[in-house]
Enzyme design. Sequence first.
Site, mmCIF file in Angstrom:
data_model
loop_
_atom_site.group_PDB
_atom_site.id
_atom_site.type_symbol
_atom_site.label_atom_id
_atom_site.label_comp_id
_atom_site.label_asym_id
_atom_site.label_seq_id
_atom_site.Cartn_x
_atom_site.Cartn_y
_atom_site.Cartn_z
ATOM 1 C CG ASP A 1 -1.759 1.200 1.369
ATOM 2 O OD1 ASP A 1 -2.394 1.576 0.368
ATOM 3 O OD2 ASP A 1 -1.797 1.787 2.460
ATOM 4 C CG ASP B 1 -1.341 7.646 0.571
ATOM 5 O OD1 ASP B 1 -0.242 8.038 0.129
ATOM 6 O OD2 ASP B 1 -2.425 7.884 0.005
#
Length: 178
Positions: free
Chosen positions: A8, A10
């Site tokens: 992922d 952020d």
Amino acid sequence: MNKAVFLDRDGVINEVLSKRVKFVNKPSDIHYLKKVPDAIRILNNAGFKVFVVTNQGGVGLGYLTEAGLERIHSTMKKDLKAQGGIIEEFASCTHKPYEGCACRKPEAGMIISLAENHNIDLSLSYMAGDREADIEAGRKAGCTTILIAEENEGNLADHHFPSLFEAAVFLSSKEQGE
């Protein structure tokens, strides 16, 4: 077949909702989390291809353009490569939240598409994220899951580490032991 770590973006690679930045809407908003370039280099050296799978609903909502998102990802790729870490590709779901697409995490569309395009064996691969949607997407794709967070409430993931760096060290030592 290749093995991969899907990350992922952020909260795993860069800061978000922090004192310095709320959202990453331009390259100057990028603030890497501690030892992220080292972590990606460790993963590469352990034989993993590294990909980023990120929900970027801000594009669908009009806060960011596709071209702006591409500038952010190009900058990240360049920055990390300059420090010895290679990200093979960024995959982004730019649909609005709750649009019901197959690519937005917690769905596994981005992971599966990258795996097909890069000859990835998902059973030998990992999905690392900081939210339940990341973990669920990894499970749906058939990956081993890693939660990057201070706590693993409810034992969401197969593994849990407070940082990507610690996860990378674990995966590297695991690969050396096999």
